[in-house]
Design an enzyme around this catalytic site. Sequence first.
Site, PDB file in Angstrom:
ATOM      1  N   HIS A 172      -3.347   3.813  -2.400  1.00  0.00           N
ATOM      2  CA  HIS A 172      -2.033   3.609  -1.758  1.00  0.00           C
ATOM      3  C   HIS A 172      -2.325   4.176   0.297  1.00  0.00           C
ATOM      4  CE1 HIS A 172       2.081   2.369  -0.683  1.00  0.00           C
ATOM      5  NE2 HIS A 172       2.042   3.645  -0.313  1.00  0.00           N
ATOM      6  N   ASN A 179      -5.096   3.981  -8.352  1.00  0.00           N
ATOM      7  CA  ASN A 179      -4.716   2.823  -7.635  1.00  0.00           C
ATOM      8  C   ASN A 179      -4.807   3.331  -6.615  1.00  0.00           C
ATOM      9  OD1 ASN A 179      -3.571   0.469  -5.753  1.00  0.00           O
ATOM     10  ND2 ASN A 179      -1.846   1.733  -5.620  1.00  0.00           N
ATOM     11  N   ASP A 233       3.754   3.660  -7.666  1.00  0.00           N
ATOM     12  CA  ASP A 233       2.983   4.335  -6.606  1.00  0.00           C
ATOM     13  C   ASP A 233       3.324   5.613  -7.078  1.00  0.00           C
ATOM     14  OD1 ASP A 233       1.639   2.237  -5.423  1.00  0.00           O
ATOM     15  OD2 ASP A 233       3.505   2.380  -3.999  1.00  0.00           O
TER      16      ASP A 233
END
Length: 200
Positions: A117, A115, A153
């Site tokens: 972020h 991911n 996260d």
Amino acid sequence: MTRPDGAAVRVAVMISGAGSNMAALIDAGKAAGAPYEVVLVLSNDPEAGGLAIARAKGVAAVAIDHKPFGKDRAAHEAVVQSELEAAGVEVIALAGYMRLLTPFLVNRWEGRMLNIHPSLLPKYPGLDTHARAIAAGDDQAGCSVHLVTEGVDEGPILAQGRVPVLSDDTPQSLAQRVLQIEHDLYPRALADHCRRIRNL
Ligand code: GAR
């Protein structure tokens, strides 16, 4: 996943919106000798602008709308999982995918789902990262590429990029400056991770 053939790792990019990171990932994956290739783009929002951009770049792009599934996130993810399997996907890159994932998908893709972020994690997980960095008086902001784990996260950080926070920054101006470096950082971090996976 030993790849003695040296073939490119098959990557799916999952989006919910404009897809500017997705476009950067697709383009870098087309370069000669790239260790990965984007073979599929998935969106949970049929209106996501990135879908048309992916198709224009010759990449299969599929919307799997989450709304008909209501609160049943795992049922939505089961359909996502079958699309990923049908396309022979080996690694997932979340790029502005704004749905929380359940353990159903996260555990299946452990070590193979990345991911990006828009903060210097572990600072500011979640939303409104740029407003929070400005409100805190931070002199630097940035973005993090990390492996996805069950905590939002929270997974191991693979790479980070930094920009200065300027005295007249708004959340929007800071977001733009960070987005520019996301487009450089994410393809490099994904390529490094795919090289590692290919050599396992
Ligand atoms: C990017 O800034 C990305 O870091 C962020 O959404 C934006 C997507 O832009 N992701 C998150 O906030 C995830 N929690 P894009 O669609 O143009 O790539």
